[in-house]
Motif scaffolding. Structure first.
Motif, PDB file in Angstrom:
ATOM      1  N   GLY B  90       9.484 -12.062 -18.120  1.00 39.70           N
ATOM      2  CA  GLY B  90       8.217 -11.760 -17.495  1.00 39.70           C
ATOM      3  C   GLY B  90       7.111 -11.929 -18.498  1.00 39.70           C
ATOM      4  O   GLY B  90       7.309 -12.431 -19.586  1.00 39.70           O
ATOM      5  N   GLN B  91       5.938 -11.507 -18.078  1.00 36.80           N
ATOM      6  CA  GLN B  91       4.765 -11.612 -18.940  1.00 36.80           C
ATOM      7  C   GLN B  91       4.362 -10.231 -19.368  1.00 36.80           C
ATOM      8  O   GLN B  91       4.466  -9.276 -18.610  1.00 36.80           O
ATOM      9  CB  GLN B  91       3.580 -12.151 -18.160  1.00 36.80           C
ATOM     10  N   LEU B  92       3.831 -10.151 -20.565  1.00 33.36           N
ATOM     11  CA  LEU B  92       3.278  -8.899 -21.047  1.00 33.36           C
ATOM     12  C   LEU B  92       1.778  -9.109 -21.205  1.00 33.36           C
ATOM     13  O   LEU B  92       1.353 -10.013 -21.909  1.00 33.36           O
ATOM     14  CB  LEU B  92       3.903  -8.542 -22.393  1.00 33.36           C
ATOM     15  N   THR B 167      13.503 -18.740 -13.728  1.00 32.99           N
ATOM     16  CA  THR B 167      13.239 -17.952 -12.517  1.00 32.99           C
ATOM     17  C   THR B 167      12.864 -18.880 -11.367  1.00 32.99           C
ATOM     18  O   THR B 167      12.408 -19.992 -11.561  1.00 32.99           O
ATOM     19  CB  THR B 167      12.079 -16.989 -12.756  1.00 32.99           C
ATOM     20  N   LEU B 168      13.004 -18.327 -10.155  1.00 34.69           N
ATOM     21  CA  LEU B 168      12.669 -19.109  -8.969  1.00 34.69           C
ATOM     22  C   LEU B 168      11.175 -19.351  -8.913  1.00 34.69           C
ATOM     23  O   LEU B 168      10.386 -18.553  -9.403  1.00 34.69           O
ATOM     24  CB  LEU B 168      13.085 -18.342  -7.721  1.00 34.69           C
ATOM     25  N   ILE B 169      10.825 -20.436  -8.245  1.00 27.47           N
ATOM     26  CA  ILE B 169       9.408 -20.804  -8.214  1.00 27.47           C
ATOM     27  C   ILE B 169       8.577 -19.774  -7.463  1.00 27.47           C
ATOM     28  O   ILE B 169       7.475 -19.414  -7.869  1.00 27.47           O
ATOM     29  CB  ILE B 169       9.248 -22.207  -7.601  1.00 27.47           C
ATOM     30  N   ARG B 172       8.030 -16.813  -9.552  1.00 20.51           N
ATOM     31  CA  ARG B 172       7.100 -17.125 -10.637  1.00 20.51           C
ATOM     32  C   ARG B 172       5.676 -17.165 -10.105  1.00 20.51           C
ATOM     33  O   ARG B 172       4.742 -16.682 -10.766  1.00 20.51           O
ATOM     34  CB  ARG B 172       7.460 -18.483 -11.240  1.00 20.51           C
ATOM     35  N   GLN B 173       5.495 -17.729  -8.903  1.00 16.71           N
ATOM     36  CA  GLN B 173       4.138 -17.773  -8.353  1.00 16.71           C
ATOM     37  C   GLN B 173       3.604 -16.372  -8.118  1.00 16.71           C
ATOM     38  O   GLN B 173       2.449 -16.073  -8.427  1.00 16.71           O
ATOM     39  CB  GLN B 173       4.135 -18.550  -7.038  1.00 16.71           C
ATOM     40  N   THR B 175       4.558 -13.669  -9.670  1.00 13.60           N
ATOM     41  CA  THR B 175       4.316 -13.051 -10.972  1.00 13.60           C
ATOM     42  C   THR B 175       2.976 -13.485 -11.524  1.00 13.60           C
ATOM     43  O   THR B 175       2.189 -12.662 -12.019  1.00 13.60           O
ATOM     44  CB  THR B 175       5.418 -13.463 -11.965  1.00 13.60           C
ATOM     45  N   CYS B 176       2.694 -14.777 -11.436  1.00  9.12           N
ATOM     46  CA  CYS B 176       1.435 -15.270 -11.995  1.00  9.12           C
ATOM     47  C   CYS B 176       0.245 -14.752 -11.204  1.00  9.12           C
ATOM     48  O   CYS B 176      -0.809 -14.450 -11.782  1.00  9.12           O
ATOM     49  CB  CYS B 176       1.432 -16.795 -11.999  1.00  9.12           C
ATOM     50  N   ASN B 180      -2.668 -12.576 -12.868  1.00  8.30           N
ATOM     51  CA  ASN B 180      -4.083 -12.952 -12.798  1.00  8.30           C
ATOM     52  C   ASN B 180      -4.911 -11.861 -12.169  1.00  8.30           C
ATOM     53  O   ASN B 180      -6.059 -11.632 -12.569  1.00  8.30           O
ATOM     54  CB  ASN B 180      -4.248 -14.244 -11.986  1.00  8.30           C
ATOM     55  N   ARG B 183      -5.605  -9.486 -14.779  1.00  7.18           N
ATOM     56  CA  ARG B 183      -6.600 -10.008 -15.730  1.00  7.18           C
ATOM     57  C   ARG B 183      -8.003  -9.880 -15.163  1.00  7.18           C
ATOM     58  O   ARG B 183      -8.943  -9.492 -15.870  1.00  7.18           O
ATOM     59  CB  ARG B 183      -6.307 -11.478 -16.032  1.00  7.18           C
ATOM     60  N   ILE B 211      -3.579 -20.300  -7.742  1.00  3.88           N
ATOM     61  CA  ILE B 211      -3.385 -19.189  -8.672  1.00  3.88           C
ATOM     62  C   ILE B 211      -4.334 -19.287  -9.860  1.00  3.88           C
ATOM     63  O   ILE B 211      -4.946 -18.318 -10.278  1.00  3.88           O
ATOM     64  CB  ILE B 211      -1.925 -19.153  -9.173  1.00  3.88           C
ATOM     65  N   HIS B 212      -4.505 -20.477 -10.376  1.00  2.36           N
ATOM     66  CA  HIS B 212      -5.349 -20.564 -11.571  1.00  2.36           C
ATOM     67  C   HIS B 212      -6.814 -20.432 -11.238  1.00  2.36           C
ATOM     68  O   HIS B 212      -7.619 -20.124 -12.102  1.00  2.36           O
ATOM     69  CB  HIS B 212      -5.097 -21.872 -12.330  1.00  2.36           C
ATOM     70  N   ASP B 216     -11.524 -17.840 -11.943  1.00  2.00           N
ATOM     71  CA  ASP B 216     -12.901 -18.309 -11.900  1.00  2.00           C
ATOM     72  C   ASP B 216     -13.807 -17.207 -11.387  1.00  2.00           C
ATOM     73  O   ASP B 216     -13.351 -16.196 -10.875  1.00  2.00           O
ATOM     74  CB  ASP B 216     -13.011 -19.527 -10.971  1.00  2.00           C
TER      75      ASP B 216
END
Lengths: 287, 223
Positions: B90-92, B167-169, B172-173, B175-176, B180, B183, B211-212, B216
């Motif tokens: 995962g992400q920290l 991990t599965l896509i 992962r989506q 998670t991201c 975000n 963030r 996601i990205h 913005d």
């Protein structure tokens, strides 16, 4: 730099392989780029570029000087980068000097061309005032305020923005100077010449992680890289400079592939930068 | 060094604890690491990140543990039930610690996305794949961990093997997207709580944002 656990490393590598990076970007997508020009009014030109958390400031100062005797019809440009200790913990004290020198040299090679001035992105002959006697010296200073990966790209973009913001004062040369005498010059405070920056290349850094390349890597992704190539490409699609970092060796076919990917990415980046710089200058004119 | 604050049941994160000490029952290592960092009277939410001084930084895992109390020379941590221990993939993320409030529940499991979300009081937020809490005996786990260690330590682990374990896509989506959302909330200065995160996520999905693009300014304005 804070290290990563195994789970995080695995996640980053998996993300790059599956084309969904940690913040959802694709492999060839840049972070949002924010350009501000004219941030330092005492300098002839300045710009601040933010790419995600990476924050760099670039300034251009112009002074009158004497051209080199070997190239009497060209001005001089020098580029210097300083990594501020606030940018990252490892830059504390003198830790950032090595990286600063490396970045300065890389930028000089990419933007200024060879020693004779050939192939420079900046047209040096437009800097001359009196051939052989007086020319403009441009001092480009860059400061890395916050580092989150991809410094070279950000610095290249900042220099391009600062140069398009630069105004060089008009110089009146007193007529009738003869021989070896230094001619009298009168620097006007009012009129400024804008610099022509359409030929300045942009720098695209491709970082190789596993089997894939990514553009605009963050610090965590850069820690997982095996190698990275920075390519500076100009508007015509010609390569002006090439720089490889990282310990792993690369097969020549991979290098050629990375160069073609960089050329493709650089077109979008160049258009994006030009529009952002124009918007920033327009915003500055209004205020 | 005296500390006036009581810190029972505060969830914190530690990084870079060497593998060999993981299952040691007495947490002397944590005391050693933390006493040098805990020289100032920091408020309960501001835990400093600890790095292992023996230099095992490159491959050491992240841990989640609960703070039992403070002693004079360091912290007393406990990691006794199965929900504590090593963090998997995962992400920290790091956010300012004052944005995370003390709640009853810090471990969240999001059913729809199969994602674990852990909000640490020290500002460390972990978003990752869901890991089933297993109830095996300690010896079985130790032997399983040894096998995993051998696998990770082998330099010849091939890319194909690694690719199979990615991990599965969809996970992962998600998670991201959650990362975000966190963030964005931290940039805007909102308190990080599970409800707000879910709201932000649903808002971004309903606006059909990539996601990205969440990072913005448009999503920030909508919040």
């Amino acid at each position: 730099m804070v290290g990563l656990s195994l789970g995080e490393k695995h996640f980053i590598q998996g993300g790059i392989a599956q084309d969904i990076r940690s913040d959802g970007r694709k492999r060839l997508t840049y972070r949002p780029i924010n350009v501000e020009t004219g941030v330092i009014p005492q300098a002839n030109g300045s710009a601040r570029i933010r790419m995600g958390a990476t924050d760099v400031i670039s300034t251009v100062k112009a002074e009158l000087g004497k051209p080199i005797s070997l190239q009497p019809d060209k001005g001089k440009v020098s580029i210097y980068v300083d990594c501020s200790p606030t940018a990252a913990p490892m830059f504390e004290g003198r830790g950032g000097e090595e990286l600063s020198t490396e970045l300065s040299v890389a930028l000089q090679r990419s933007l200024l061309g060879g020693k004779s001035g050939a192939g420079a992105g900046i047209d040096l002959s437009s800097l001359v005032v009196v051939e052989g006697k007086i020319c403009w010296d441009l001092y480009i200073d860059c400061l890395v305020v916050c580092s989150d990966g991809n410094l070279l790209d950000a610095l290249g973009a900042a220099i391009k923005a600062a140069l398009s913001n630069t105004g060089i004062p008009r110089v009146q040369v007193a007529a009738g100077a003869s021989g070896d005498e230094q001619p009298e010059v009168d620097i006007s405070d009012e009129e400024f010449l804008q610099f022509d920056t359409s030929d300045i290349p942009v720098i695209v850094t491709l970082t190789k992680v596993g089997r894939h390349y990514i553009v605009d890597a963050t610090t965590e992704e850069e820690s997982q890289m095996s190698s990275a190539i920075s390519i500076s490409v100009n508007r015509k699609g010609h390569i002006c400079g090439l720089n490889k970092r990282g310990g792993a060796g690369l097969d020549p076919s991979i290098v050629l592939d990375m160069i073609s990917v960089a050329k493709h990415v650089s077109e979008q980046l160049m258009n994006k930068l030009d529009s952002e710089i124009a918007a920033a200058e327009a915003g500055e004119d209004e205020s | 060094m005296k500390d006036p604050y009581t810190l029972s049941h505060t969830i914190i994160f530690l990084t870079h604890v060497s593998e060999s000490r993981l299952y040691q029952t007495r947490l002397d290592l944590f005391h050693l690491l933390l006493c040098s960092y805990y020289r100032t009277r920091a408020p309960p939410c501001c835990w400093h990140r600890c790095t292992c001084r023996s230099g095992a930084g490159a491959t050491a895992p992240n841990l989640k543990a609960e703070v039992r109390g403070i002693q004079q020379d360091g912290l007393h941590l406990q990691a006794r039930s199965q929900k504590y221990g090593k963090l998997q993939r995962g992400q920290l993320l790091t956010v300012p610690p004052y944005l995370v409030r003390r709640r009853k529940q810090h471990f969240h499991h999001l059913e729809l996305c199969r994602v674990d979300l852990i909000l640490g009081c020290n500002g460390f937020i972990c978003v990752g794949e869901h890991v089933e809490a297993k109830d095996d005996m300690v010896e079985d786990q130790a032997s399983k961990l040894e096998q995993q260690n051998i696998k990770y330590n082998k330099n010849s682990i091939s890319l194909e093997e690694q690719e199979q374990t990615y991990t599965l896509i969809e996970t992962r989506q998600s998670t991201c997207r959650i990362a975000n959302a966190v963030r964005v909330l931290s940039i805007l200065g909102f308190n990080i709580a599970i409800e707000v995160i879910m709201d932000t996520m649903n808002l971004s999905s309903s606006l059909n944002l990539d996601i990205h693009e969440m990072l913005d300014s448009e999503l920030c304005v909508m919040c």
